[in-house]
Design an enzyme around this catalytic site. Structure first.
Site, PDB file in Angstrom:
ATOM      1  N   ASP A  67     -39.359  36.319  11.066  1.00  0.00           N
ATOM      2  CA  ASP A  67     -38.562  35.081  10.491  1.00  0.00           C
ATOM      3  C   ASP A  67     -39.443  34.083   9.916  1.00  0.00           C
ATOM      4  O   ASP A  67     -40.610  34.284  10.072  1.00  0.00           O
ATOM      5  CB  ASP A  67     -37.780  34.430  11.612  1.00  0.00           C
ATOM      6  CG  ASP A  67     -38.192  34.451  13.026  1.00  0.00           C
ATOM      7  OD1 ASP A  67     -39.652  34.714  13.069  1.00  0.00           O
ATOM      8  OD2 ASP A  67     -37.451  34.485  13.877  1.00  0.00           O
ATOM      9  N   ASP A 136     -31.946  30.787  24.759  1.00  0.00           N
ATOM     10  CA  ASP A 136     -30.577  31.096  24.410  1.00  0.00           C
ATOM     11  C   ASP A 136     -30.361  32.449  24.317  1.00  0.00           C
ATOM     12  O   ASP A 136     -29.144  32.884  23.819  1.00  0.00           O
ATOM     13  CB  ASP A 136     -29.922  30.038  23.281  1.00  0.00           C
ATOM     14  CG  ASP A 136     -30.700  30.375  22.024  1.00  0.00           C
ATOM     15  OD1 ASP A 136     -31.537  31.287  21.803  1.00  0.00           O
ATOM     16  OD2 ASP A 136     -30.143  29.850  20.816  1.00  0.00           O
ATOM     17  N   HIS A 138     -31.942  34.482  22.062  1.00  0.00           N
ATOM     18  CA  HIS A 138     -31.775  34.890  20.662  1.00  0.00           C
ATOM     19  C   HIS A 138     -33.129  35.995  20.319  1.00  0.00           C
ATOM     20  O   HIS A 138     -33.960  35.876  21.153  1.00  0.00           O
ATOM     21  CB  HIS A 138     -31.967  33.729  19.575  1.00  0.00           C
ATOM     22  CG  HIS A 138     -33.135  33.064  19.490  1.00  0.00           C
ATOM     23  ND1 HIS A 138     -33.200  31.588  19.341  1.00  0.00           N
ATOM     24  CD2 HIS A 138     -34.611  33.228  19.739  1.00  0.00           C
ATOM     25  CE1 HIS A 138     -34.447  31.230  19.519  1.00  0.00           C
ATOM     26  NE2 HIS A 138     -35.261  32.109  19.809  1.00  0.00           N
TER      27      HIS A 138
HETATM   28  C1  F6R Z   1     -40.225  34.161  16.592  1.00  0.00           C
HETATM   29  C2  F6R Z   1     -39.134  34.539  17.215  1.00  0.00           C
HETATM   30  C3  F6R Z   1     -38.281  34.120  17.989  1.00  0.00           C
HETATM   31  C4  F6R Z   1     -39.102  33.612  19.383  1.00  0.00           C
HETATM   32  C5  F6R Z   1     -38.409  33.082  20.480  1.00  0.00           C
HETATM   33  C6  F6R Z   1     -39.351  32.627  21.830  1.00  0.00           C
HETATM   34  O1  F6R Z   1     -40.829  34.678  15.398  1.00  0.00           O
HETATM   35  O2  F6R Z   1     -38.485  35.276  16.527  1.00  0.00           O
HETATM   36  O3  F6R Z   1     -37.120  34.612  18.470  1.00  0.00           O
HETATM   37  O4  F6R Z   1     -39.665  34.945  19.761  1.00  0.00           O
HETATM   38  O5  F6R Z   1     -37.906  31.665  20.031  1.00  0.00           O
HETATM   39  O6  F6R Z   1     -40.175  31.708  21.448  1.00  0.00           O
HETATM   40  P1  F6R Z   1     -41.532  31.328  22.445  1.00  0.00           P
HETATM   41  O7  F6R Z   1     -42.225  32.660  22.379  1.00  0.00           O
HETATM   42  O8  F6R Z   1     -42.261  30.545  21.506  1.00  0.00           O
HETATM   43  O9  F6R Z   1     -40.890  30.981  23.681  1.00  0.00           O
END
Ligand code: F6R
Length: 260
Positions: A67, A136, A138
């Site tokens: 992303d 959440d 995702h």
């Molecule tokens: C980032 C991504 C997101 C993160 C998620 C967790 O490329 O795809 O899904 O993996 O938001 O973020 P952190 O690791 O910062 O807690």
């Protein structure tokens, strides 16, 4: 899904790095799916260390990032282009033309997303996808409610994600509202998937993803439908799992399991 609880985030990072090394040893021109954020930082440090020791060669590797924020130029310190360059790509020998990161500044998002999907296919599909998880639930920026068959597209970030990611920006208003992300369907086509999570803040999302029903409200739960996903956790991220004892038992008994 295989659930592996590491003693520390450092152990989690080296276990994930071993996964990458195994894929590259078996297939030097493998296609890797990359994630950003705080979770994979230890993994990237470990990959850089192994590369510097001469144990990992990226000269034939291709990568696709999950992303990118819409509207941030690649020079912005919070863009995922910048993140990947800083934390991984500038330290390893991957040819720049083999690196793919969604564009956050294209003039035609729809056309770009179609191209990204085609490019993944042209390169033979993703051999190993690295994932983090949002509070959440995702994966990528597939926020609650995302179709479980979704493809690369533009998404509006959930308020919770904007709040979570505000820690990387000077203030909350600077966090982009839109992102371009691989879809859940795109991720599920990867041959192997490794999901990483550490810290108490991820415990609830992990329990829902691993032990809850498959639902678009927790897009990581779609990984239950994938044939080869391994979930690496630290103790805190694993703390809400009801099946924890069984997951540990499986790991303990793994060496004795028939290999063929
Ligand atoms: C980032 C991504 C997101 C993160 C998620 C967790 O490329 O795809 O899904 O993996 O938001 O973020 P952190 O690791 O910062 O807690």
């Amino acid at each position: 899904m295989e659930v592996i609880v590491a003693k520390t985030p450092a152990d989690m990072a080296s276990a994930a790095a071993r996964e990458v090394a195994n894929v590259l040893n078996a297939k030097p021109n493998a296609v890797l799916g990359m994630a950003t954020g705080s979770t994979p930082l230890g993994l990237y440090q470990e990959l850089v260390r192994l590369h510097k020791k001469g144990e990992l060669d990226f000269s034939h590797v291709t990568t696709f990032n999950l992303d990118e924020y819409v509207g941030l130029p690649i020079t912005h310190p919070q863009s995922y282009h910048y993140f990947m360059h800083e934390h991984l790509f500038r330290h390893i020998n991957i040819p720049p033309q083999n690196v793919h990161i969604p564009s956050g500044t294209t003039t035609n998002y729809r056309a770009f997303c179609e191209w990204y999907e085609q490019r993944i296919k042209q390169c033979g599909g993703i051999d190993l996808q690295i994932l983090g998880i949002g509070t959440d639930g995702h994966i990528g920026f597939n926020e609650p409610g995302s179709s479980l068959t979704s493809r690369t597209r533009l998404k509006t970030l959930a308020r919770q994600t904007i709040d979570d990611n505000a820690r990387f920006f000077k203030n909350r208003d600077e966090v982009p509202i839109y992102a371009i992300t691989m879809g859940v369907g795109t991720v599920l086509e990867s041959k192997e998937i490794v999901l990483l999570a550490n810290g108490k803040k991820k415990a609830e999302a992990i329990a829902a993803a691993v032990e809850g029903p498959v639902t678009s409200m927790i897009t990581a739960s779609a990984l239950q439908l994938h044939p080869s996903t391994r979930v690496y956790l630290d103790e805190e991220a694993a703390s809400h799992l009801k099946m924890r004892e069984y997951f540990d038992w499986v790991q303990e008994k793994k060496p004795g399991a028939p290999q063929a």
